[in-house]
Motif scaffolding. Structure first.
Motif, PDB file in Angstrom:
ATOM      1  N   UNK B 126       0.823  -1.206   0.000  1.00 25.38           N
ATOM      2  CA  UNK B 126       0.000   0.000   0.000  1.00 25.38           C
ATOM      3  C   UNK B 126       0.861   1.261   0.000  1.00 25.38           C
ATOM      4  N   UNK B 127       1.851   1.262   0.906  1.00 18.71           N
ATOM      5  CA  UNK B 127       2.717   2.439   0.987  1.00 18.71           C
ATOM      6  C   UNK B 127       3.430   2.658  -0.344  1.00 18.71           C
ATOM      7  N   UNK B 128       3.910   1.543  -0.937  1.00 18.85           N
ATOM      8  CA  UNK B 128       4.608   1.657  -2.210  1.00 18.85           C
ATOM      9  C   UNK B 128       3.713   2.224  -3.293  1.00 18.85           C
ATOM     10  N   UNK B 129       2.451   1.753  -3.306  1.00 15.72           N
ATOM     11  CA  UNK B 129       1.531   2.261  -4.328  1.00 15.72           C
ATOM     12  C   UNK B 129       1.231   3.740  -4.124  1.00 15.72           C
ATOM     13  N   UNK B 130       1.100   4.134  -2.853  1.00 12.48           N
ATOM     14  CA  UNK B 130       0.874   5.552  -2.568  1.00 12.48           C
ATOM     15  C   UNK B 130       2.032   6.396  -3.075  1.00 12.48           C
ATOM     16  N   UNK B 131       3.249   5.903  -2.791  1.00  9.08           N
ATOM     17  CA  UNK B 131       4.434   6.632  -3.236  1.00  9.08           C
ATOM     18  C   UNK B 131       4.433   6.775  -4.755  1.00  9.08           C
ATOM     19  N   UNK B 132       4.133   5.643  -5.430  1.00  5.40           N
ATOM     20  CA  UNK B 132       4.153   5.646  -6.888  1.00  5.40           C
ATOM     21  C   UNK B 132       3.100   6.605  -7.439  1.00  5.40           C
ATOM     22  N   UNK B 133       1.907   6.587  -6.795  1.00  2.00           N
ATOM     23  CA  UNK B 133       0.840   7.498  -7.201  1.00  2.00           C
ATOM     24  C   UNK B 133       1.297   8.950  -7.086  1.00  2.00           C
ATOM     25  N   UNK B 134       1.927   9.244  -5.945  1.00  2.00           N
ATOM     26  CA  UNK B 134       2.400  10.605  -5.719  1.00  2.00           C
ATOM     27  C   UNK B 134       3.379  11.043  -6.783  1.00  2.00           C
ATOM     28  N   UNK B 135       4.311  10.123  -7.105  1.00  2.00           N
ATOM     29  CA  UNK B 135       5.314  10.447  -8.116  1.00  2.00           C
ATOM     30  C   UNK B 135       4.655  10.698  -9.466  1.00  2.00           C
ATOM     31  N   UNK B 136       3.655   9.851  -9.801  1.00  6.34           N
ATOM     32  CA  UNK B 136       3.003  10.009 -11.100  1.00  6.34           C
ATOM     33  C   UNK B 136       2.185  11.276 -11.176  1.00  6.34           C
ATOM     34  N   UNK B 137       1.551  11.654 -10.029  1.00 10.03           N
ATOM     35  CA  UNK B 137       0.767  12.897 -10.040  1.00 10.03           C
ATOM     36  C   UNK B 137       1.688  14.079 -10.299  1.00 10.03           C
ATOM     37  N   UNK B 138       2.862  14.065  -9.596  1.00  7.10           N
ATOM     38  CA  UNK B 138       3.818  15.158  -9.821  1.00  7.10           C
ATOM     39  C   UNK B 138       4.252  15.200 -11.269  1.00  7.10           C
ATOM     40  N   UNK B 139       4.463  14.001 -11.864  1.00 11.04           N
ATOM     41  CA  UNK B 139       4.882  13.946 -13.258  1.00 11.04           C
ATOM     42  C   UNK B 139       3.821  14.553 -14.165  1.00 11.04           C
ATOM     43  N   UNK B 140       2.536  14.206 -13.876  1.00 10.99           N
ATOM     44  CA  UNK B 140       1.447  14.755 -14.689  1.00 10.99           C
ATOM     45  C   UNK B 140       1.422  16.270 -14.602  1.00 10.99           C
ATOM     46  N   UNK B 141       1.582  16.773 -13.364  1.00 12.60           N
ATOM     47  CA  UNK B 141       1.529  18.216 -13.191  1.00 12.60           C
ATOM     48  C   UNK B 141       2.685  18.890 -13.924  1.00 12.60           C
ATOM     49  N   UNK B 142       3.864  18.260 -13.862  1.00  8.93           N
ATOM     50  CA  UNK B 142       5.021  18.812 -14.576  1.00  8.93           C
ATOM     51  C   UNK B 142       4.741  18.872 -16.071  1.00  8.93           C
ATOM     52  N   UNK B 143       4.098  17.797 -16.580  1.00  4.00           N
ATOM     53  CA  UNK B 143       3.783  17.770 -18.009  1.00  4.00           C
ATOM     54  C   UNK B 143       2.876  18.916 -18.379  1.00  4.00           C
ATOM     55  N   UNK B 144       1.882  19.205 -17.494  1.00  6.48           N
ATOM     56  CA  UNK B 144       0.943  20.293 -17.781  1.00  6.48           C
ATOM     57  C   UNK B 144       1.658  21.629 -17.796  1.00  6.48           C
ATOM     58  N   UNK B 145       2.533  21.805 -16.792  1.00  7.54           N
ATOM     59  CA  UNK B 145       3.143  23.118 -16.642  1.00  7.54           C
ATOM     60  C   UNK B 145       4.186  23.376 -17.713  1.00  7.54           C
ATOM     61  N   UNK B 146       5.027  22.376 -17.980  1.00  9.61           N
ATOM     62  CA  UNK B 146       6.159  22.624 -18.869  1.00  9.61           C
ATOM     63  C   UNK B 146       5.978  22.043 -20.259  1.00  9.61           C
ATOM     64  N   UNK B 147       4.908  21.316 -20.475  1.00  9.06           N
ATOM     65  CA  UNK B 147       4.621  20.727 -21.778  1.00  9.06           C
ATOM     66  C   UNK B 147       5.723  19.826 -22.273  1.00  9.06           C
ATOM     67  N   UNK B 148       6.405  19.124 -21.310  1.00  9.62           N
ATOM     68  CA  UNK B 148       7.273  18.037 -21.740  1.00  9.62           C
ATOM     69  C   UNK B 148       6.421  16.820 -21.983  1.00  9.62           C
ATOM     70  N   UNK B 149       6.909  15.869 -22.744  1.00 18.84           N
ATOM     71  CA  UNK B 149       6.077  14.696 -22.954  1.00 18.84           C
ATOM     72  C   UNK B 149       6.519  13.518 -22.092  1.00 18.84           C
TER      73      UNK B 149
END
Lengths: 220, 244
Positions: B126-149
């Motif tokens: 569970x903890x691992x999945x939470x961590x992974x989710x957090x990392x992916x959310x940050x990645x999504x937000x970065x993609x939105x802000x900087x338009x990297x793919x």
């Protein structure tokens, strides 16, 4: 003070002369095995700085290697089970398969070896069973370790046989724990009524994410 | 794969033997020397009596009592110590500096582990999945802000790896060297051995009778163990994926 230092380095102070070394190749091999399987008894552990640093990097690559190896072994065991079931010619019911798997494994890995250990090591059956479980679950306290009594004489293949038993037993017990964790998870999910949204999220993350130990599902 | 496995273990054995053997021989010689010196200097002390004392000390040491100073350090099975022991059991770290010696304690330990270990696996998952989710959310937000793919995801993963490394493997040894008096290298060794659940038990936190520890110490360490294990499990998983 000196006694404790010597003890930590693995020297047995009970003898009158320097005992046969603890770090000969056979013992080091056994030690490397306990590192890679993460059992980590601790009755013997590196005391030099170089040994400790080497140990860290050794484990960094050894533990994944061990997990991959156990995974392969587990798949092989699973395949064996399937062929066995087809042999018996019963329409495949997961429960029957599971029951056979559990009972054979328990006999072979948990019930029978303590007899061998109590005979060779001079432990009681209870102590042998305790050692078996603590070893196979990789907890590995180290209060009991095979082949470390300096007063006893062991046949040369004893340690190798034990090592083989440990490896297969680990694969089997890992399967058991994974199935157990699966069941517990399903039970807990039923109790807590996880919403569909989190299930969808879980589905997308499961592509990248797997449970800690490779989960080998017994096909139903 | 089998060949690689056996070969790897053999390699490790050879290297460790070469590294550890000299130190062991030295320690043994030192011990013998002290032994004979003690007997020679104190002629009232008999050889067999000393032998018996040594054996007694070893037995006590095995069951967790140390004989430093004028008293023995007891009280290892108080609630805090037992709590820490339970954690070391279900996370399969299994230090072993403390282990049940009564038959009832051992039986309980087995049953406790039988249910505790799957429970621990679930929690770490569970903890691992939470961590992974957090990392992916940050990645999504970065993609939105900087338009990297695709680069954002890779960047986030390396970022998470580095933060995890700092937080779980590089910084704690500093804390340990301050609280336990270990060198940085020993602290790092301890951190890794603990988080990988190998858990030798040659180094264990909070076992030095001469030192006083703050009350939050053990609880913070327990949290660190939990999250660190989840993080290291994720890292090892990625390594396995690469291997396969």
């Amino acid at each position: 003070q000196v006694l404790m230092e010597a003890w930590e380095k693995g020297v047995n102070p009970e003898g009158n002369s320097t005992n046969p070394t603890n770090w000969d190749f056979s013992n080091s091999f056994f030690f490397a095995g306990t590192v890679v399987t993460t059992i980590g008894y601790g009755n013997l552990s590196p005391s030099t700085v170089a040994g400790q640093i080497f140990c860290v990097f050794y484990a960094l690559f050894g533990v994944p290697l061990n997990l991959a190896f156990l995974n392969q072994l587990g798949k092989g065991l699973n395949a064996h089970l399937l062929t066995l079931e087809r042999w018996v010619q019963k329409p495949g019911r997961a429960q029957v398969q599971l029951a056979i798997f559990l009972t054979t494994g328990t006999l072979l890995f948990l019930v029978f070896p303590p007899l061998v250990f109590s005979y060779v090591e001079g432990w009681s059956y209870g102590e042998g069973f305790y050692f078996t479980f603590i070893t196979l679950s990789t907890i590995g306290f180290g209060d009991y370790v095979v082949g470390t009594n300096p007063n006893k004489h062991y046949i040369p293949v004893y340690r190798s046989l034990t090592a083989i038993w440990i490896v297969f037993g680990l694969a089997w017990l890992a399967l058991v724990f994974n199935v157990g964790a699966d069941l517990m998870e399903r039970y807990l999910q039923l109790k807590w009524h996880k919403s569909d949204l989190s299930l969808a999220e879980g589905a997308t993350t499961k592509l990248e994410d797997e449970p800690e130990q490779p989960r080998i599902h017994i096909p139903s | 794969l089998l060949a690689a496995y056996v070969g790897y273990v053999g390699l490790g054995a050879a290297v460790l033997q070469a590294l550890e053997r000299p130190a062991e021989v030295q320690a043994a010689q030192h011990l013998l020397q002290e032994h004979w010196e003690l007997l020679a200097n104190h002629t009232c002390l008999q050889g067999p009596a000393l032998q018996r004392l040594i054996e007694g000390i070893i037995q006590a040491y095995k069951s967790g009592i140390t004989l430093q100073g004028n008293t023995t350090s007891l009280g290892r099975w108080d609630y805090s110590g037992s709590f820490f022991f339970s954690i070391s059991a279900i996370t399969t770290i299994g230090y072993g500096n403390l282990s049940p010696s009564t038959a009832a304690g051992r039986i309980f330990c087995i049953v406790f582990g039988l249910f505790g270990i799957p429970l621990n696996l679930i929690l770490l998952n569970e903890i691992g999945q939470l961590m992974l989710l957090g990392v992916q959310r940050c990645a999504c937000r970065l993609e939105e802000v900087f338009h990297w793919q695709n680069k954002a995801s890779f960047l986030m993963k390396t970022c998470a790896l580095v933060t995890g490394l700092l937080l779980f493997l590089l910084l704690p040894p500093l804390l340990f060297s301050e609280k336990e008096g270990w060198s940085y290298e020993e602290g790092f060794y301890y951190s890794f051995i603990t988080l990988s659940t190998i858990g030798f038990g040659d180094y264990v936190i909070g076992m030095n009778a001469d030192r006083t520890y703050p009350s939050w110490y053990k609880n913070v360490i327990s949290l660190w163990i939990l999250f660190g294990m989840a993080w290291l499990a994720l890292v090892i998983k990625f390594c396995i994926n690469l291997l396969e």
